[in-house]
Design an enzyme around this catalytic site. Structure first.
Site, short mmCIF file in Angstrom:
data_model
loop_
_atom_site.label_atom_id
_atom_site.label_comp_id
_atom_site.label_asym_id
_atom_site.label_seq_id
_atom_site.Cartn_x
_atom_site.Cartn_y
_atom_site.Cartn_z
N HIS A 27 1.44 -1.33 0.01
CA HIS A 27 0.14 -0.18 0.14
C HIS A 27 0.96 1.19 0.40
CE1 HIS A 27 -2.47 -3.40 1.89
NE2 HIS A 27 -2.72 -3.07 0.54
N ARG A 57 -10.63 3.08 -5.13
CA ARG A 57 -10.30 1.98 -4.56
C ARG A 57 -10.68 2.46 -2.34
NH1 ARG A 57 -5.19 1.21 -7.79
NH2 ARG A 57 -5.37 -1.21 -8.11
N ARG A 87 -15.38 1.70 -5.87
CA ARG A 87 -16.01 0.25 -5.60
C ARG A 87 -15.55 -0.01 -4.59
NH1 ARG A 87 -10.79 -3.26 -6.92
NH2 ARG A 87 -9.57 -2.23 -5.34
N GLU A 142 -12.91 -10.70 -12.11
CA GLU A 142 -11.68 -11.06 -11.12
C GLU A 142 -10.86 -12.29 -11.29
OE1 GLU A 142 -9.89 -7.50 -8.81
OE2 GLU A 142 -11.90 -7.69 -7.90
N ASN A 190 -5.11 -7.03 -12.57
CA ASN A 190 -4.43 -8.41 -11.67
C ASN A 190 -4.65 -9.18 -11.21
OD1 ASN A 190 -3.43 -5.28 -12.08
ND2 ASN A 190 -3.71 -4.80 -10.79
N ASP A 191 -5.82 -9.24 -10.47
CA ASP A 191 -6.14 -10.55 -10.21
C ASP A 191 -6.50 -11.42 -11.11
OD1 ASP A 191 -6.29 -10.27 -7.04
OD2 ASP A 191 -7.28 -8.46 -7.36
N ARG A 218 0.56 -12.94 -7.22
CA ARG A 218 0.82 -11.46 -7.77
C ARG A 218 2.17 -10.59 -7.40
NH1 ARG A 218 -4.78 -7.61 -7.09
NH2 ARG A 218 -3.39 -5.80 -7.00
N CYS A 253 -9.76 -2.14 -15.18
CA CYS A 253 -8.76 -0.91 -14.61
C CYS A 253 -7.54 -1.68 -14.20
CB CYS A 253 -9.82 -0.35 -13.45
SG CYS A 253 -10.60 -1.62 -12.73
C1 PEP Z 1 -7.12 -6.24 -10.65
O1 PEP Z 1 -7.10 -6.96 -9.22
O2 PEP Z 1 -6.53 -5.74 -11.20
C2 PEP Z 1 -7.30 -4.42 -9.85
C3 PEP Z 1 -7.97 -3.75 -10.44
O3 PEP Z 1 -7.42 -4.73 -8.34
P1 PEP Z 1 -6.73 -4.41 -7.36
O4 PEP Z 1 -5.52 -4.05 -8.11
O5 PEP Z 1 -6.78 -3.25 -6.40
O6 PEP Z 1 -6.74 -5.32 -6.67
MG MG Z 2 -8.26 -6.81 -7.13
#
Ligand code: PEP
Ligand code: MG
Length: 755
Positions: free
Chosen positions: A367, A474, A510, A609, A632-633, A643, A680
């Site tokens: 973070h 977020r 979100r 995700e 990402n997820d 990740r 995103c």
């Molecule tokens: C993702 O998972 O791509 C995403 C945008 O959410 P976060 O990175 O906050 O998990």
């Molecule tokens: Mg995510």
């Protein structure tokens, strides 16, 4: 056995006198070796200094041939002296010549000496040189003598680090304490910064190493240790420490160390040699650090951090002041260097003076990295011993484009980087010129380019970049940077501020994506084997509806009379979306009944995700107003790679056929259903990724603030239809030996697109 003349305390007292004398650096060094030799009844005492070229140069000697001073230069690993330097440990031998590492330099005339005691000259765990005594007779130096020599080495370490000896060196052979250091780590936040080191937890500057009154120092040390223990006890007893939580574990570990007899014994021993209490703490910390830094055991390294924190606390107890740099004290162009740091601590610094961040720990998904990106400051993580190699005020360059740092860089490096900064600034200027241009591809296809955000500091970017809105807000960041659960009124205030700043542009909020690895310090945590696959996000929200309900209510109230978009994270089955949407409807009914103004329009959607959702898209699109892909997820779950795990994250390409086909499938299904599909994840923040997305049919995406300019520049130059045709061909080829990333890069080059 001979006994030392006068003992270590006399030695230290005499040393203090020598340090205070107005003499040249060489004279001071010469006097010190004479003093030590006399005090320890040694025939030889020599000082070797580690040079920038990684060799050890003889800087002063009593007993060896004086002509060898500044002439004898040893390889850093050569002989017994090299061994002491590389092991960073004392070496105590009664018969040096029979040691396998013994190597003999005729110019020194040392062949007649049998016994050898060498100690490293250490500072913050780094070896700066070696201090040696030798005797003709075969003897073993007693523990007290080893201690005394180590203490003296500490004083020499300060002399070397202060730069006092640099005047004695040939160019290119300066003492390594001031050496230019280049270290590699990982990219946490893009960009380049030049500035000066500010240690987040500064080493306390010790002005007085040598005790005037040893009994008094023992008392000071004992009092400080007692106070430290009492503080830890009361912190543990206070109710605000979550039961069983991480924080408590750390405190328990501290308490264990604080009561550890070995640690206290070493501290007392150091004071007994004649050091002040604070110098004793530094001595013990430096030895421990040097030893543990050479350990490859991750458990031991973690313990080192606990022990260091404890040392810092004790030091602060002794000097009676908190030396943490305050906002006001921060110099211009400050580059923070820390072992680790939480997001709230970073936000405490004055943004106007902060230029960069270097962490010994910390990965891109932590973070503090998200906050660094929001602040727009370059950051590099996983830099080994970062706080140890940098001194406050040192020049430093943080290269967040390659993930490396330069401490005390050469003029050439500084000039090269200054040029790169100018180049990047010119490019930013060009991006700013794009801000009022409609975001449309060269062949006329509009693309909705939005920003990812999560903190108030992100908000001005909407205006600066000319973004279409916020595609991902977020909300968990507010919770993460708080020390206690934000009240509904605080949430409401933030959401209102966000909607105000967006000035009518869409904002997709979100709901809380917490749990698992995104733990909140003030909430009960449960330990899970696989937090990424655990009780997180919407799962937690549905099981403990109080929190989610409060958040939804705050969102609905913040958007009174305006449009609102709510998005749920980590939805795995359609039913979860139904349940969450029911909660929104219930809250709406409640607000209506209580006479609140309702939002003028509400869109409710999900993130995609979890791969299971790919096989429920027909049902999902029937219910949702929109979706946004969390690449990402999705990538993490589709490829089964953590990740946050540096060992596997780069194992598979984020721009290869499996994920691209999955993304295309989502875009197609969304189009068929007439629902908006955005993305995103980080993929959209890279121009190549954004290009791939357009080629897959995406016409909406949300990116980091720093990526907005480069991505928009690419979009304006891109022929979307041509890219789509090329992508279709690559993805529909049964097995293509050429990686799609290569094909994409070649396409971009052929089209003259800015990557
Ligand atoms: C993702 O998972 O791509 C995403 C945008 O959410 P976060 O990175 O906050 O998990
Ligand atoms: Mg995510």
């Amino acid at each position: 056995m001979r006994s030392a003349l006068g003992g270590p305390r006399v030695l230290l007292r005499r040393l203090r006198e020598v340090m205070a004398e107005q003499v040249s650096a060489q004279d001071r060094l010469d006097k010190i070796v004479v003093l030590i030799a006399a005090n320890m009844v040694a025939e030889v005492c020599s000082t070797y200094v580690l040079r920038v070229d990684n060799t050890l140069e003889l800087y002063a000697t009593e007993g060896l041939n004086k002509d060898a001073v500044h002439k004898t230069v040893l390889d850093a690993h050569e002989g017994l002296v090299g061994l002491v330097a590389s092991e960073a440990q004392p070496l105590n031998l009664s018969d040096a010549q029979s040691h396998p590492a013994y190597s003999y330099r005729p110019e020194t005339g040392e062949e007649i000496y049998h016994s050898f005691l060498g100690v490293p000259i250490l500072r913050a765990g780094n070896t700066l040189g070696v201090l040696v005594v030798q005797n003709r007779a075969r003897r073993t130096y007693v523990e007290e003598e080893v201690e005394a020599l180590q203490t003296t080495a500490m004083v020499l370490a300060e002399m070397i680090a202060s730069g006092e000896l640099s005047s004695l060196a040939e160019p290119g052979a300066e003492p390594a304490a001031r050496i230019a250091v280049h270290k590699s780590g990982t990219i946490l936040s893009d960009g380049i910064a030049l500035g000066h080191v500010v240690l987040h937890e500064p080493r306390v500057v010790i002005t007085n190493y040598i005790a005037e009154d040893v009994a008094r120092e023992v008392k000071r040390l004992d009092m400080a240790v007692t106070k430290l223990r009492a503080d830890l006890d009361s912190m543990l007893e206070r109710g605000d420490v979550a039961e069983g939580g991480d924080h408590r574990d750390v405190l328990e570990a501290y308490r264990m160390f604080a009561n550890d007899q070995g640690w206290q014994h070493r501290l007392r021993e150091a004071v007994a040699t004649g050091l002040t209490a604070e110098a004793a703490v530094e001595r013990v910390q430096s030895d421990t650090r040097a030893r543990m830094l050479r350990s490859t055991d991750p458990y031991l390294r973690d313990r080192l951090h606990d022990l260091e924190d404890l040392g810092h606390r004790l030091m602060r107890e002794l000097v009676g002041r908190d030396h943490a740099p305050s906002r006001e004290q921060l110099p211009d162009n400050a580059i923070l260097v820390a072992r680790s740091m939480g997001p709230a601590a970073l936000l405490d610094y004055d943004r106007n003076k902060l230029r960069g961040l270097v962490l010994e720990e910390g990965t891109a998904n932590s973070h503090v990295s998200i906050v660094a990106r929001a602040l727009g400051i370059p950051a590099v993580g996983e830099v080994a011993n970062a706080p140890g190699v940098a001194d406050p005020g040192d020049a430093i360059i943080v290269d967040g484009t390659s993930g490396s740092i330069y401490v005390r860089p050469s003029q050439e490096i500084q000039a090269a980087y200054a040029e790169r900064v100018r180049f990047r600034a010119r490019r930013q200027e060009q991006y700013r010129e794009l801000r009022n241009k409609p975001c449309v591809t060269r062949d006329g296809q509009p693309v909705e380019l939005m920003l990812n955000a999560g903190l108030v500091i992100d908000l001005p970017h909407i205006e600066d970049a000319g973004a279409a809105g916020i595609g991902l807000f977020r909300t968990e960041l507010q919770f993460m940077v708080s020390t206690s659960l934000p009240r509904t009124s605080e949430q409401l205030a933030l959401y209102r501020t966000v909607l105000d700043a967006a000035g009518g542009k869409p904002v997709t909020f979100r709901t809380l994506d917490i749990g698992g690895d995104k733990a909140l310090p003030y909430m009960d945590t449960i330990v899970e084997e696989n937090p990424a696959l655990g009780w997180r996000a919407i799962r937690l929200g549905l099981d403990r509806p109080g929190l989610l309900r409060g958040q939804i209510r705050a969102l609905l109230r913040a958007a009174a009379g305006r449009s609102l978009r709510i998005m749920f994270p980590m939805v795995t089955v359609v039913r979860e979306f139904d349940q969450a949407k029911t909660m929104v409807e219930r809250e709406l009914t409640y607000l209506r009944q209580h006479g609140h103004t309702l939002p003028e329009r509400i869109d409710v959607g999900t993130m995609i995700e979890v791969p299971a959702l790919l096989y429920q898209l027909d049902d999902l699109f029937e219910r949702v107003d929109f979706v946004s892909v969390g690449s990402n997820d999705l990538f993490q779950f589709l490829y089964a790679v953590d990740r946050g795990n540096a060992r596997v994250t780069d194992r598979f390409d984020t721009m290869s056929a499996p994920i691209l086909r999955a993304l295309r499938h989502i875009a197609r299904k969304g189009k068929e259903a007439g629902k908006s599909v955005s993305l995103c994840g980080e993929m959209a923040s890279q121009p190549l990724g954004a290009m791939a997305l357009i080629a897959l049919g995406y016409r909406s995406m949300s990116v980091n603030a720093t990526a907005h300019g480069p991505v928009k520049a690419l979009i304006l130059d891109l022929d979307a239809a041509k890219a789509e045709a090329a992508m279709a061909q690559w993805l529909d080829t049964p097995y293509d030996r050429v990686p799609i990333r290569e094909r994409l890069t070649a396409f971009a080059e052929a089209e003259g697109l800015p990557l």
